[in-house]
Design a protein around this motif. Sequence first.
Motif, PDB file in Angstrom:
ATOM      1  N   ALA A  59      20.046  33.294  42.461  1.00 34.80           N
ATOM      2  CA  ALA A  59      20.818  32.799  43.739  1.00 34.80           C
ATOM      3  C   ALA A  59      19.737  32.408  44.979  1.00 34.80           C
ATOM      4  N   SER A  60      18.661  33.106  45.094  1.00 35.80           N
ATOM      5  CA  SER A  60      17.792  33.075  46.229  1.00 35.80           C
ATOM      6  C   SER A  60      16.267  33.744  45.987  1.00 35.80           C
ATOM      7  N   GLY A  61      15.621  33.705  46.879  1.00 38.76           N
ATOM      8  CA  GLY A  61      14.140  34.314  46.793  1.00 38.76           C
ATOM      9  C   GLY A  61      14.503  35.744  47.217  1.00 38.76           C
ATOM     10  N   THR A  62      15.254  35.961  48.127  1.00 36.75           N
ATOM     11  CA  THR A  62      15.476  37.400  48.534  1.00 36.75           C
ATOM     12  C   THR A  62      15.930  38.093  47.324  1.00 36.75           C
ATOM     13  N   GLU A  63      17.038  37.615  46.788  1.00 34.10           N
ATOM     14  CA  GLU A  63      17.659  38.269  45.638  1.00 34.10           C
ATOM     15  C   GLU A  63      16.615  38.309  44.428  1.00 34.10           C
ATOM     16  N   ALA A  64      15.771  37.522  44.424  1.00 29.94           N
ATOM     17  CA  ALA A  64      14.564  37.467  43.346  1.00 29.94           C
ATOM     18  C   ALA A  64      13.942  38.561  43.553  1.00 29.94           C
ATOM     19  N   ILE A  65      13.476  38.870  44.588  1.00 31.21           N
ATOM     20  CA  ILE A  65      12.792  40.068  45.087  1.00 31.21           C
ATOM     21  C   ILE A  65      13.496  41.588  44.568  1.00 31.21           C
ATOM     22  N   ALA A  66      14.888  41.487  45.006  1.00 29.60           N
ATOM     23  CA  ALA A  66      15.615  42.687  44.891  1.00 29.60           C
ATOM     24  C   ALA A  66      15.886  42.814  43.367  1.00 29.60           C
ATOM     25  N   MET A  85       3.147  41.338  58.107  1.00 33.46           N
ATOM     26  CA  MET A  85       3.243  40.069  58.439  1.00 33.46           C
ATOM     27  C   MET A  85       3.979  39.254  57.404  1.00 33.46           C
ATOM     28  N   THR A  86       5.081  39.145  57.518  1.00 31.49           N
ATOM     29  CA  THR A  86       5.860  38.227  56.326  1.00 31.49           C
ATOM     30  C   THR A  86       7.203  37.715  56.971  1.00 31.49           C
ATOM     31  N   ALA A  87       7.804  36.934  56.131  1.00 28.94           N
ATOM     32  CA  ALA A  87       9.184  36.646  56.684  1.00 28.94           C
ATOM     33  C   ALA A  87      10.082  37.684  56.272  1.00 28.94           C
ATOM     34  N   PHE A  88      11.037  38.080  57.217  1.00 22.23           N
ATOM     35  CA  PHE A  88      11.712  39.113  56.889  1.00 22.23           C
ATOM     36  C   PHE A  88      12.585  39.498  55.716  1.00 22.23           C
ATOM     37  N   PRO A  89      13.069  38.324  54.960  1.00 19.64           N
ATOM     38  CA  PRO A  89      13.536  38.582  53.812  1.00 19.64           C
ATOM     39  C   PRO A  89      12.720  39.294  52.682  1.00 19.64           C
ATOM     40  N   THR A  90      11.492  39.255  52.685  1.00 19.30           N
ATOM     41  CA  THR A  90      10.794  40.035  52.104  1.00 19.30           C
ATOM     42  C   THR A  90      11.201  41.561  51.825  1.00 19.30           C
ATOM     43  N   ILE A  91      11.597  41.976  53.134  1.00 16.34           N
ATOM     44  CA  ILE A  91      12.072  43.367  53.215  1.00 16.34           C
ATOM     45  C   ILE A  91      13.420  43.370  53.091  1.00 16.34           C
ATOM     46  N   PRO A 131       2.704  42.143  46.973  1.00 20.77           N
ATOM     47  CA  PRO A 131       1.817  41.333  47.969  1.00 20.77           C
ATOM     48  C   PRO A 131       2.728  39.937  48.269  1.00 20.77           C
ATOM     49  N   VAL A 132       2.405  39.310  49.294  1.00 19.72           N
ATOM     50  CA  VAL A 132       3.167  38.185  49.713  1.00 19.72           C
ATOM     51  C   VAL A 132       2.062  37.126  49.932  1.00 19.72           C
ATOM     52  N   HIS A 133       2.246  35.889  49.217  1.00 18.93           N
ATOM     53  CA  HIS A 133       1.266  34.985  49.290  1.00 18.93           C
ATOM     54  C   HIS A 133       1.583  33.923  50.468  1.00 18.93           C
ATOM     55  N   GLU A 157       5.019  40.271  42.852  1.00 16.62           N
ATOM     56  CA  GLU A 157       4.488  39.002  43.788  1.00 16.62           C
ATOM     57  C   GLU A 157       5.683  38.410  44.639  1.00 16.62           C
ATOM     58  N   ASP A 158       5.565  38.176  45.823  1.00 14.58           N
ATOM     59  CA  ASP A 158       6.346  37.468  46.311  1.00 14.58           C
ATOM     60  C   ASP A 158       5.922  35.971  46.628  1.00 14.58           C
ATOM     61  N   CYS A 159       6.478  34.959  45.616  1.00 13.53           N
ATOM     62  CA  CYS A 159       5.606  33.896  45.970  1.00 13.53           C
ATOM     63  C   CYS A 159       6.732  32.653  46.379  1.00 13.53           C
ATOM     64  N   ALA A 160       7.586  33.138  47.214  1.00 11.01           N
ATOM     65  CA  ALA A 160       8.507  32.524  47.886  1.00 11.01           C
ATOM     66  C   ALA A 160       7.736  31.220  48.631  1.00 11.01           C
ATOM     67  N   GLN A 161       6.502  31.531  48.976  1.00  4.93           N
ATOM     68  CA  GLN A 161       5.834  30.292  49.618  1.00  4.93           C
ATOM     69  C   GLN A 161       4.620  29.672  49.152  1.00  4.93           C
ATOM     70  N   SER A 162       4.615  30.196  47.697  1.00  4.53           N
ATOM     71  CA  SER A 162       3.301  29.747  47.221  1.00  4.53           C
ATOM     72  C   SER A 162       3.616  28.949  45.547  1.00  4.53           C
ATOM     73  N   PHE A 181      10.496  33.796  43.405  1.00  2.00           N
ATOM     74  CA  PHE A 181      10.076  32.542  43.875  1.00  2.00           C
ATOM     75  C   PHE A 181      11.458  32.084  44.746  1.00  2.00           C
ATOM     76  N   SER A 182      11.205  31.412  46.044  1.00  2.00           N
ATOM     77  CA  SER A 182      12.425  30.842  46.941  1.00  2.00           C
ATOM     78  C   SER A 182      12.319  29.131  46.808  1.00  2.00           C
ATOM     79  N   PHE A 183      13.509  28.880  46.514  1.00  3.22           N
ATOM     80  CA  PHE A 183      13.767  27.351  46.521  1.00  3.22           C
ATOM     81  C   PHE A 183      14.484  26.847  47.807  1.00  3.22           C
ATOM     82  N   THR A 186      13.316  24.512  52.675  1.00  3.32           N
ATOM     83  CA  THR A 186      11.914  23.959  53.493  1.00  3.32           C
ATOM     84  C   THR A 186      10.798  24.349  52.380  1.00  3.32           C
ATOM     85  N   LYS A 187      10.861  25.050  51.462  1.00  2.00           N
ATOM     86  CA  LYS A 187      10.019  25.440  50.514  1.00  2.00           C
ATOM     87  C   LYS A 187       9.416  24.207  49.852  1.00  2.00           C
ATOM     88  N   ASN A 188       8.125  24.464  49.307  1.00  2.00           N
ATOM     89  CA  ASN A 188       7.369  23.239  48.805  1.00  2.00           C
ATOM     90  C   ASN A 188       8.141  22.676  47.596  1.00  2.00           C
TER      91      ASN A 188
HETATM   92  C1  LIG Z   1       7.472  35.183  52.307  1.00  2.00           C
HETATM   93  C2  LIG Z   1       8.990  35.247  51.834  1.00  2.00           C
HETATM   94  N1  LIG Z   1       9.597  35.886  51.021  1.00  2.00           N
HETATM   95  C3  LIG Z   1      11.264  35.854  50.703  1.00  2.00           C
HETATM   96  C4  LIG Z   1      11.838  34.718  51.039  1.00  2.00           C
HETATM   97  C5  LIG Z   1      13.140  34.752  50.855  1.00  2.00           C
HETATM   98  O1  LIG Z   1      13.826  33.805  50.261  1.00  2.00           O
HETATM   99  P1  LIG Z   1      15.215  32.900  50.325  1.00  2.00           P
HETATM  100  O2  LIG Z   1      15.288  32.362  51.692  1.00  2.00           O
HETATM  101  O3  LIG Z   1      15.169  32.011  49.367  1.00  2.00           O
HETATM  102  O4  LIG Z   1      16.150  34.123  50.066  1.00  2.00           O
HETATM  103  C6  LIG Z   1      11.397  33.877  52.051  1.00  2.00           C
HETATM  104  C7  LIG Z   1      11.982  32.702  52.741  1.00  2.00           C
HETATM  105  O5  LIG Z   1      12.883  32.638  53.480  1.00  2.00           O
HETATM  106  C8  LIG Z   1       9.960  33.981  52.309  1.00  2.00           C
HETATM  107  O6  LIG Z   1       9.138  32.904  52.879  1.00  2.00           O
END
Ligand SMILES: Cc1ncc(COP(=O)(O)O)c(C=O)c1O
Length: 371
Positions: A59-66, A85-91, A131-133, A157-162, A181-183, A186-188
Amino acid sequence: MSKIPFNNFKEEYSSQKKEIDQAVQRVLESGWFILGNETKLFEEEFAKYIGTKYCVGVASGTEAIALSLMAIGIKAGDQVITTNMTAFPTITGIMQAGAVPVVVDIHENSALIKVSEIENKITAKTKAILPVHIYGQSCDMDEIKQIGIKYNIEIIEDCAQSTGTTYKENKTGTFGSCAAFSFYPTKNLGAYGDAGAITTNNKDYYEKLLKLRNYGQGKRYYHDEKGINSRIDELQAAILRSKLKFIDIRNNRRREIAKIYKSELKNIKFIYENPYGKSNYHLFPIKIQDRNLFSDYLNKKGIANLIHYPIPINKQKAFVGQKTEKFTNTEKFTKEILSIPIYPELSEKEINYIIETINEFSLKSSKIKSL
Ligand SMILES: Cc1ncc(COP(=O)(O)O)c(C=O)c1O
C-alpha cells in the motif's frame, strides 16, 4: 514566465494520457479491484525491471519498510540502523514493525549514511541495517553488505527515492534481503494515490510477504502470520504498469537536466556524486550561502523550491532516542540544503530561466561576501 512548480503532474498525465486512460478503463471494466491480474503483472514487470526474482505490491513505501522488517523476523525491541538524514517515513516504517531506529551521521558531501560509523552503532539487539538511497543516489552497497556479513545482520534497502538508480552494474533494490519502494505521486515512478512494493530474491521472504500484506492469510480464511492489510490496488497497479514503460526515458531526461545545471550554475555547491553509480535524480539539492534568503528570492521569482530535509531525524519529537548525541554533518547539511525543480517536463526555456535566476543571486551574494 509563469510560475514553475516543483512537479508537474498534469503535463505528465497529458503526455501519457492514452496509455493511462486505457489502464484505468481496463480495471473498471474488469470488475476486480484488489489482488488481481494487474497486480500480478505489475509485480512481474517491476521485478524484471529492477532485476530481482520477486516483487510484492503493497500500500505504501512506509509499509514496504515495515513489512520487509516483519518478513525477516524483526521482534519488538530489535534495533535497526539507518541514517539521520532521511524522510521521516523511513523511521515510521521501522517503528511500525515494532523495532527501535538507531541513526548514524551522514557523509558531509553526499548526504548518504556514513558507512564508517555503522559499526559503532551495532549492538546485540541490532537486527538490520537500512541504508536510504537518498535523492536517488545509491549508497555504497558493497561496503554495507560486508558489514552485514561480518555481523550476520540483514540489509533492507530504502529505495523510495531510487527507482532506476544503479550501483555498479545493478539497480538499487537488488542488494538487500528485501528492498522497499514508494510510488507516492512525487516519486520518479509515481502512482495516482499511495502505493509501494518490495523486491527480493529470497523465496521464503517472498512467500511470507504475500501473506503479511493480506492479514497474514495463506489460503482463504487460513491466517498463518500476524499480518496487516497493505495491498496495492488494481487501479494503481495498472497505472504503474503503463508508467513503468516511460521510467528510463524520464530518468534520463532528469540526468540531462542535472548535467545542464551542473555546468551552468555558478557559485553553487552540488551534492558529491560517487562514481560507482548513476543517480535517478529524484531530487536536485544544492548548497548555497544564505539558504533562507535564497529560498525567499526564488519564491518571489516564481520558482518552487523545497528543503529535503530541514530537521535531522534525532531532532524530531516522534524520535525518542539519541536526543543529545551530536551529528555534526547532518546538522550542518540540513541548514544549507535546498532542492530546485528537476522534473522531466521542464522546458528549455524554464531551465534557462531557473539558471539565470539562480546565477543572478549566487554571483551577487558571493560578491557581497567577498567585499
Ligand atoms: C526515503 C523515503 N522512505 C520512505 C518513504 C515512504 O514512502 P510512502 O510515502 O510511499 O509511504 C519516502 C516517501 O515519502 C521516502 O522518501
